[in-house]
Design an enzyme around this catalytic site. Structure first.
Site, mmCIF file in Angstrom:
data_model
loop_
_atom_site.group_PDB
_atom_site.id
_atom_site.type_symbol
_atom_site.label_atom_id
_atom_site.label_comp_id
_atom_site.label_asym_id
_atom_site.label_seq_id
_atom_site.Cartn_x
_atom_site.Cartn_y
_atom_site.Cartn_z
ATOM 1 N N CYS A 61 0.832 -1.199 0.000
ATOM 2 C CA CYS A 61 0.000 0.000 0.000
ATOM 3 C C CYS A 61 0.864 1.246 0.000
ATOM 4 C CB CYS A 61 -0.933 -0.028 1.194
ATOM 5 S SG CYS A 61 -2.083 -1.390 1.055
ATOM 6 N N THR A 62 1.643 1.396 -1.020
ATOM 7 C CA THR A 62 2.391 2.626 -1.244
ATOM 8 C C THR A 62 2.581 2.778 -2.746
ATOM 9 O OG1 THR A 62 4.583 3.641 -1.145
ATOM 10 C CG2 THR A 62 4.491 1.305 -0.689
#
Ligand SMILES: *Cc1c(COP(=O)(O)O)cnc(C)c1O
Length: 415
Positions: A340-341
């Site tokens: 999640c980046t």
């Protein structure tokens, strides 16, 4: 047959496959490219997998020695069968505790980065009633090769500045618990071509000879570094160096008359050259999504699996070899990992025709700076599986585990 698709089915993805036959070939190529008298240190940092390191250690009479810079790497190289007297301990932040541990377990050769570092090695050795052989690592004011990852000539936590080193000569010779055995250079990594490599070694050997005179110490050991190149995460062939052997011998003859008799002993170092092309990263497509004018192929290997050396935000030019149904001529896609980046991108503009969930892709030349050089724990996914093969035979399957050793503080006021 143990092709990538079959291995991916059997052991899952993301997974690395390392072929020991290729490790052996790389080791033999490097040894053949160097004069017989020159020793090679394998930098464990490139890949501390015990099966790979064992393969490098046992290359006949000229098996590699090991270069480490932590107690974790010490554990790994001892497990791979290296004896203490085959190990060189390096690094800018060697603590007294680490040094004691290394000395206790038989390491006697240390590269030192500064006067403070040298005295710390000496103190640790004295406490154990020992003496440590120390190499003075040199941050050479000048270099020769034009490109590659240059490690020298600028301010650095690594090495003594060559221009002021002679002023320290008297101090260096008198540090209790230490003997100055010689010098250590590591001026560049991943040299552009053989000519640059040769030029850099010539420069290093000449500098070493000048410093021997300036320091007034007869060196027993000179580690002239490396720079041996290998492709990383992209297609391509590891270079085989045909000119180096004669060129290096010539330069050594010129500057160190006794080197063929081991006075001084000469060593080189390598990480990537020895292991990079043994490895292939297998990853599965999880999802394909089009966003505005961009296609995202989301795979199960991200910067937690590959690419930690590049750090966040630096995209590597990975190439991908698709298997079976996936072609390479399609819409260029961004290859995104599962984290999640937005920084979790393995590649941009990767051409893939009709990728679909479940397809297996492989990233070639990933045997160096893989799992242990990645953001392994970021977002809590398991480490990739590491499959070691020799040709068609599976030798071992393993996975690094990370666990927290947790103890609640029962005496504290609050957590
Ligand atoms: C990292 C490192 C190596 C290995 O570098 P490669 O480019 O992988 O060959 C060798 N020696 C030292 C001192 C290093 O820091």
């Amino acid at each position: 047959m143990t092709g990538p698709t079959e291995l991916a089915e059997r052991f899952g993805t993301p997974s690395y496959v390392y072929d020991l036959d290729r490790v052996a070939t790389a080791r033999d190529d490097l040894l053949a490219a160097l004069p017989d008298e020159v020793e090679v240190f394998y930098a464990a940092k490139a890949n501390p997998h015990p099966d790979l390191m064992r393969e490098l250690r046992t290359g006949g009479a000229r098996g590699c020695r090991a270069e480490i810079s932590s107690v974790g790497e010490l554990d790994a190289v001892l497990e791979a069968g290296f004896q203490g007297d085959r190990i060189l301990y390096t690094g800018p932040g060697k603590t007294t505790e680490e040094l004691s541990e290394a000395l206790t377990r038989g390491v006697r050769l240390f590269s030192t980065e500064s006067y403070g570092d040298l005295t710390r090695v000496g103190e640790a050795a004295l406490k154990l009633g020992l003496s440590a052989d120390c190499l003075i690592r040199v941050n050479n004011a000048t270099g020769a090769a034009a490109t590659g990852i240059r490690m020298t000539g600028v301010p650095s936590q690594f090495g003594f500045d060559s221009e002021t080193l002679p002023d320290l000569a008297a101090d260096l010779r008198d540090v209790p618990g230490t003997t100055i055995a010689g010098l250590h250079f590591f001026p560049l990594s991943n040299a552009k071509d053989e000519a640059s490599l040769i030029a850099e070694f010539r420069h290093t050997v000449a500098t070493a000879a000048a410093l021997q005179d300036a320091l007034g110490v007869t060196f027993r050991f000179v580690d002239i570094g490396g720079g041996f190149a290998a492709p990383y995460g992209v297609q391509g062939e590891r270079p085989v160096y045909g000119e180096l052997r004669a060129a290096l011998a010539g330069t050594l003859d010129e500057h160190f008359a006794g080197w063929r008799e081991g006075a001084p002993r000469i060593a080189c170092e390598s990480g990537r050259y020895l292991v990079a092309d043994s490895g292939t990263l297998l990853t599965s497509v999880v999802n394909v999504k089009d966003s505005r004018d961009q296609r995202y192929v989301v795979v199960d290997a991200g910067i937690n699996t590959f690419g930690g050396m590049s750090g966040l935000g630096r995209i590597m030019p990975v190439t991908v070899e698709p298997h079976e149904s996936v072609g390479v001529d399609g819409t260029p896609a961004s290859l995104a990992g599962p984290l999640c980046t937005p920084g979790d991108l393995l590649g941009r503009g990767v051409p893939l025709a009709d990728p679909a969930p479940g397809d297996v892709l492989s990233v070639p030349n990933t045997g160096a700076y893989g799992p242990t050089a990645s953001l392994l724990m970021f977002l809590g996914r398991p480490a990739p599986t590491e499959i070691v093969v020799r040709g068609d035979d599976v030798v071992s399957v393993s996975r690094i585990q990370h666990t927290r050793a947790y103890e609640p503080d029962t005496h504290g006021q609050a957590l």
